[in-house]
Design an enzyme around this catalytic site. Structure first.
Site, PDB file in Angstrom:
ATOM      1  N   ASP A 175       0.844  -1.194   0.000  1.00 47.92           N
ATOM      2  CA  ASP A 175       0.000   0.000   0.000  1.00 47.92           C
ATOM      3  C   ASP A 175       0.875   1.239   0.000  1.00 47.92           C
ATOM      4  OD1 ASP A 175      -2.349  -1.467   0.067  1.00 47.92           O
ATOM      5  OD2 ASP A 175      -2.405  -1.514   2.264  1.00 47.92           O
ATOM      6  N   ASP A 203       8.648   6.053  -7.980  1.00 48.86           N
ATOM      7  CA  ASP A 203       7.301   6.604  -7.944  1.00 48.86           C
ATOM      8  C   ASP A 203       7.348   7.877  -8.773  1.00 48.86           C
ATOM      9  OD1 ASP A 203       4.637   6.128  -6.983  1.00 48.86           O
ATOM     10  OD2 ASP A 203       4.830   7.953  -5.798  1.00 48.86           O
ATOM     11  N   ASP A 235       0.384  12.283 -21.215  1.00 47.18           N
ATOM     12  CA  ASP A 235       1.294  12.772 -22.257  1.00 47.18           C
ATOM     13  C   ASP A 235       0.646  13.720 -23.268  1.00 47.18           C
ATOM     14  OD1 ASP A 235       3.318  11.401 -21.047  1.00 47.18           O
ATOM     15  OD2 ASP A 235       3.563   9.889 -22.615  1.00 47.18           O
TER      16      ASP A 235
END
Length: 203
Positions: free
Chosen positions: A46, A75, A164
Site C-alpha cells: 500500500d 514513484d 502525455d
C-alpha cells in the site's frame, strides 16, 4: 558520500515487465542481474505516503524485507503549479473508474480544474520521478528527476501514455503525446532520475 552498488543482483520493485526490461538494459553494462516483484511473487504494498519519495521508499524497503536483496523502486507523476502540485502522488488515481483507468477522464479533470481556478497561462507543470535504491541494512539513496513544461489543451497526439497528450515539455512545440517515444525517453523525468542513479551508484 553516496554508497556504491557493489552487488550483482538487484530486485526491481515493480510488476511492470516493460519497466523491468528498460532498467535491465540500463544496468547491463555494470554486470547487474535484475529480477522483479513478479519473479518473486511479491504483492504491491500500500502506497500510504503523500510524497513520491515516501511511496518509492515503501516499495523499495518492502521488497528488501521480503527477499533480503537490495531493491530499486520508483514513484512518479504529474505536478501542476496552478493546482497546488496536484495530482502529484494521486496521478494514477485521478484516472480510476472502478473498471480500470481512463486517462482522458484524468486529463479532462486536470484542465477543468485549472480553468475553474485561474485563466492565467502558461499552465506550468512538471513530470517528476523519484528512485530509491535500498540495501538490506536499511540504507537507501534517493534520486529525483524532473521534466518541466506546461499543460496544453486540447489533447494532442496518441503516442506515450497517461497525461502525455496534454504535457508540452519546455523547449519543444509538441506534447509528449506527439513526440517520438525514443526522444521522449531520452529527455524524460525518468531518464533524468536514472542518469543521477547511474552516476551516483554505478558509474
Amino acid at each position: 558520500m553516496m554508497r556504491r552498488f557493489e552487488g550483482k543482483k538487484l530486485l526491481i520493485a515493480t510488476h511492470n515487465r516493460g519497466k523491468l526490461e528498460e532498467i535491465e538494459a540500463l544496468l547491463a553494462p555494470y554486470g547487474v542481474e535484475v529480477t522483479s516483484n513478479a519473479d518473486h511473487g511479491l504483492p504491491e504494498p500500500d502506497e500510504t505516503e503523500t510524497t513520491f519519495v515516501g511511496n518509492a521508499r515503501i516499495k523499495a524497503h518492502a521488497a528488501v524485507k521480503a527477499t533480503g536483496l537490495p531493491a530499486l523502486a520508483d514513484d512518479s507523476g504529474l505536478t501542476v503549479d496552478g493546482l497546488d502540485g496536484a495530482p502529484g502522488v494521486y496521478t494514477a488515481d485521478w484516472a480510476e473508474t472502478g473498471d480500470g483507468r481512463d486517462f482522458v477522464k484524468a486529463m479532462t479533470r486536470t484542465w477543468e480544474e485549472l480553468e475553474a481556478r485561474d485563466a492565467a497561462t502558461p499552465r506550468r507543470a512538471q513530470f517528476r520521478c523519484c528512485l530509491v535504491l535500498a540495501w538490506p541494512d536499511g540504507h537507501d539513496e534517493v534520486f529525483e528527476g524532473v521534466m518541466p513544461g506546461q499543460i496544453v489543451w486540447p489533447m494532442r497526439g496518441d503516442q506515450g501514455h497517461g497525461y502525455d497528450p496534454i504535457f508540452q515539455p519546455d523547449g519543444y512545440d509538441v506534447t509528449f503525446g506527439e513526440m517520438d517515444r525514443w526522444e521522449k525517453n531520452r529527455i524524460s523525468h525518468r531518464a533524468d532520475a536514472f542518469r543521477r542513479l547511474i552516476e551516483g551508484c554505478f558509474a
